[in-house]
Enzyme design. Structure first.
Site, short mmCIF file in Angstrom:
data_model
loop_
_atom_site.label_atom_id
_atom_site.label_comp_id
_atom_site.label_asym_id
_atom_site.label_seq_id
_atom_site.Cartn_x
_atom_site.Cartn_y
_atom_site.Cartn_z
N CYS A 156 0.81 -1.23 0.00
CA CYS A 156 0.00 0.00 0.00
C CYS A 156 0.84 1.27 0.00
O CYS A 156 0.32 2.35 -0.26
CB CYS A 156 -0.94 0.01 1.19
SG CYS A 156 -2.32 -1.09 0.94
N1 CO8 Z 1 -20.26 -9.86 7.06
C1 CO8 Z 1 -20.75 -10.06 8.30
N2 CO8 Z 1 -19.99 -10.31 9.38
C2 CO8 Z 1 -18.65 -10.37 9.18
C3 CO8 Z 1 -18.07 -10.19 7.92
C4 CO8 Z 1 -18.93 -9.93 6.83
N3 CO8 Z 1 -18.45 -9.74 5.60
N4 CO8 Z 1 -16.74 -10.31 8.04
C5 CO8 Z 1 -16.48 -10.57 9.32
N5 CO8 Z 1 -17.63 -10.62 10.03
C6 CO8 Z 1 -17.78 -10.89 11.47
C7 CO8 Z 1 -16.57 -11.58 12.05
O1 CO8 Z 1 -16.64 -12.97 11.85
C8 CO8 Z 1 -16.64 -11.19 13.49
O2 CO8 Z 1 -17.57 -12.01 14.14
P1 CO8 Z 1 -17.35 -12.48 15.67
O3 CO8 Z 1 -17.28 -11.20 16.45
O4 CO8 Z 1 -18.53 -13.34 15.95
O5 CO8 Z 1 -16.03 -13.21 15.67
C9 CO8 Z 1 -17.22 -9.78 13.46
O6 CO8 Z 1 -17.87 -9.66 12.19
C10 CO8 Z 1 -16.16 -8.71 13.60
O7 CO8 Z 1 -15.07 -9.01 12.69
P2 CO8 Z 1 -13.72 -8.25 12.70
O8 CO8 Z 1 -13.21 -8.13 14.11
O9 CO8 Z 1 -12.79 -8.86 11.69
O10 CO8 Z 1 -14.20 -6.83 12.16
P3 CO8 Z 1 -13.48 -5.44 12.22
O11 CO8 Z 1 -14.36 -4.50 12.94
O12 CO8 Z 1 -12.06 -5.55 12.67
O13 CO8 Z 1 -13.45 -5.00 10.69
C11 CO8 Z 1 -11.88 -4.85 8.87
C12 CO8 Z 1 -12.75 -5.77 9.75
C13 CO8 Z 1 -12.79 -3.95 8.08
C14 CO8 Z 1 -11.04 -5.71 7.95
C15 CO8 Z 1 -10.99 -3.98 9.76
O14 CO8 Z 1 -10.33 -4.77 10.72
C16 CO8 Z 1 -9.94 -3.21 8.98
O15 CO8 Z 1 -10.21 -2.53 8.01
N6 CO8 Z 1 -8.71 -3.24 9.45
C17 CO8 Z 1 -7.63 -2.51 8.81
C18 CO8 Z 1 -7.13 -3.32 7.71
C19 CO8 Z 1 -6.24 -2.55 6.80
O16 CO8 Z 1 -6.17 -1.37 6.70
N7 CO8 Z 1 -5.50 -3.28 6.05
C20 CO8 Z 1 -4.68 -2.68 5.09
C21 CO8 Z 1 -4.52 -3.70 4.12
S1 CO8 Z 1 -4.29 -3.08 2.57
C22 CO8 Z 1 -2.64 -3.03 2.21
O17 CO8 Z 1 -1.80 -2.74 2.98
C23 CO8 Z 1 -2.27 -3.43 0.83
C24 CO8 Z 1 -2.01 -4.89 0.80
C25 CO8 Z 1 -1.54 -5.26 -0.56
C26 CO8 Z 1 -2.64 -5.14 -1.58
C27 CO8 Z 1 -3.46 -6.39 -1.67
C28 CO8 Z 1 -4.52 -6.25 -2.76
C29 CO8 Z 1 -5.56 -7.41 -2.84
#
Ligand code: CO8
Length: 374
Positions: A156
């Site tokens: 990124c």
């Molecule tokens: N629908 C419904 N429920 C869901 C879903 C869904 N799609 N997905 C997960 N849940 C559930 C989970 O199972 C979990 O349930 P439980 O509490 O029962 O275990 C609950 O929802 C909460 O899940 P999370 O704790 O995972 O949810 P978050 O609030 O943490 O949100 C995010 C998830 C949105 C992924 C968040 O953590 C986030 O955005 N974090 C930052 C990530 C980030 O910025 N990453 C950067 C990566 S990009 C980068 O650097 C480039 C990489 C290289 C490029 C690659 C290209 C492909």
């Protein structure tokens, strides 16, 4: 040392959008099909059923409302769940080069530069579509640029780290005019079958012209006052796809061969790193965070940007001080902060200060401090 400016940017926007509702509908159909196919194993307790996704979760957890993709049908086909691109012959322009040429030509037009004015072309993105020849060399030839080109990848932070390279090349006198392109075809390395991440990414290409201030003619110039790159190793965002896979006899469809992350950990660890990085970079040039008129932040998650901007200036992300584009584009890897800059700088006045900042896999953080020229 020469003064250096950003004198033009360009944006390639793919032809298709996928709304969260469309994405979730196809994902949930995939879940139904998988659970029906494995009903016996699920009933025997040998396999966990897949769980559906939801629009409400995606919008609340990320702030993303839709994404652009180069191919929509393949991604939304519940029996496929990845884009479908026709393989191109070696004598055809490759897909990454095609979108980079589009964005690059737009950036050159915005800067009032001809392709032959460019003496360095950097293709910087989270993935390259082949091992070699370098994408940059193909793009250089397709645009008709001079000099030389090379590829680089810092996930990124690819665009901001490329800005640092361009800034150093121009201010040292090694280059006069650098074209950076960031073709991010994220749809081909996103795991669309995993509900934890299937909503995160979108395709796009950005381009930036960086040149010597005394040679720039654009009406819209941003002097680069400084750049700062930092990395700290983490496995929390990882993709093991690579050229050793075949030699390792590993399964090309294994889950670790596409994007995966520990989203919560990334969120918690990167927010303080990014805020401290920006603050230290500004302090090194004797600026307070409140002196900055606009922050063009990495566009991965609304909540992350809220926390970073709150730590820095007490403001709100999505407002005038830190515009958002991720609701429309989703996370476009390295292109996000550049799209934010491209879309949201026209209203600023001469002397206004801005910060372009990326953060992501690596971990990697890159910041570039710019000032609008009069
Ligand atoms: N629908 C419904 N429920 C869901 C879903 C869904 N799609 N997905 C997960 N849940 C559930 C989970 O199972 C979990 O349930 P439980 O509490 O029962 O275990 C609950 O929802 C909460 O899940 P999370 O704790 O995972 O949810 P978050 O609030 O943490 O949100 C995010 C998830 C949105 C992924 C968040 O953590 C986030 O955005 N974090 C930052 C990530 C980030 O910025 N990453 C950067 C990566 S990009 C980068 O650097 C480039 C990489 C290289 C490029 C690659 C290209 C492909």
């Amino acid at each position: 040392m020469h003064s250096v400016v950003i004198s033009g940017t360009g944006l390639y926007q793919p032809p298709h959008t996928i709304s969260n509702a469309e994405l979730v509908e196809s994902f949930n159909r995939y879940v139904e099909l998988q659970n029906a196919q494995h009903a016996a194993a699920i009933a025997a307790g040998e396999r966990e059923p897949l769980t559906p996704s939801s629009v409400e979760f995606i919008e609340k957890a990320s702030g993303i409302k839709q994404r652009y993709v180069i191919d929509k049908a393949g991604v939304l086909d519940p029996t496929r769940m990845y884009p479908r691109f026709a393989e191109r012959a070696d004598d055809q322009l490759s897909l990454m080069a095609e979108i980079a040429v589009d964005a690059g030509a737009k950036a050159l037009a915005a800067a009032g530069k001809k392709p032959e004015d460019v003496d360095l072309l950097i293709c910087s993105a989270a993935n390259m579509q082949r091992a070699y020849p370098a994408m940059a060399v193909e793009i250089q030839q397709a645009l008709g640029c001079g000099g030389y080109g090379y590829d680089m990848n810092v996930a990124c932070s690819s665009a901001t780290f490329a800005l640092e390279q361009a800034y150093n090349a121009v201010r040292s006198g090694a280059s006069k005019c650098v074209l950076i392109v960031n073709p991010e075809i994220t749809s081909a390395h996103l795991e669309w079958k995993d509900r934890d991440c299937h909503f995160i990414f979108g395709d796009v290409c950005t381009a930036i012209v960086v040149e010597r201030a005394d040679l720039a003619t654009s009406a819209d110039q941003w002097e680069i006052l400084g750049s700062k790159a930092a990395t700290q190793f983490s496995n929390n965002i990882r993709n093991n796809f690579g050229f050793l896979n075949k030699a390792e006899d590993s399964d090309p469809d294994a889950r670790d061969k596409t994007f995966r992350q520990e989203g919560r950990k990334v969120f918690k660890e990167v927010v303080p790193l990014a805020a401290a990085h920006i603050e230290a970079h500004l302090a090194s040039l004797s600026f307070e965070p409140t002196a900055v008129r606009r922050y063009w932040l990495h566009q991965a998650n609304l909540g992350m940007n809220q926390l970073v901007i709150k730590k820095l200036v007490g403001g709100e992300a999505g407002s005038d001080v830190a515009p958002l584009i991720l609701d429309e584009f989703a996370n476009t890897a390295s292109a996000g902060s550049i799209i934010a800059f491209h879309r949201h700088h026209g209203d600023l006045a001469a002397g206004d200060l801005g910060v372009i900042c990326s953060f992501g896999a690596g971990y990697s953080i890159g910041s570039v401090i710019v000032r609008k020229r009069g």
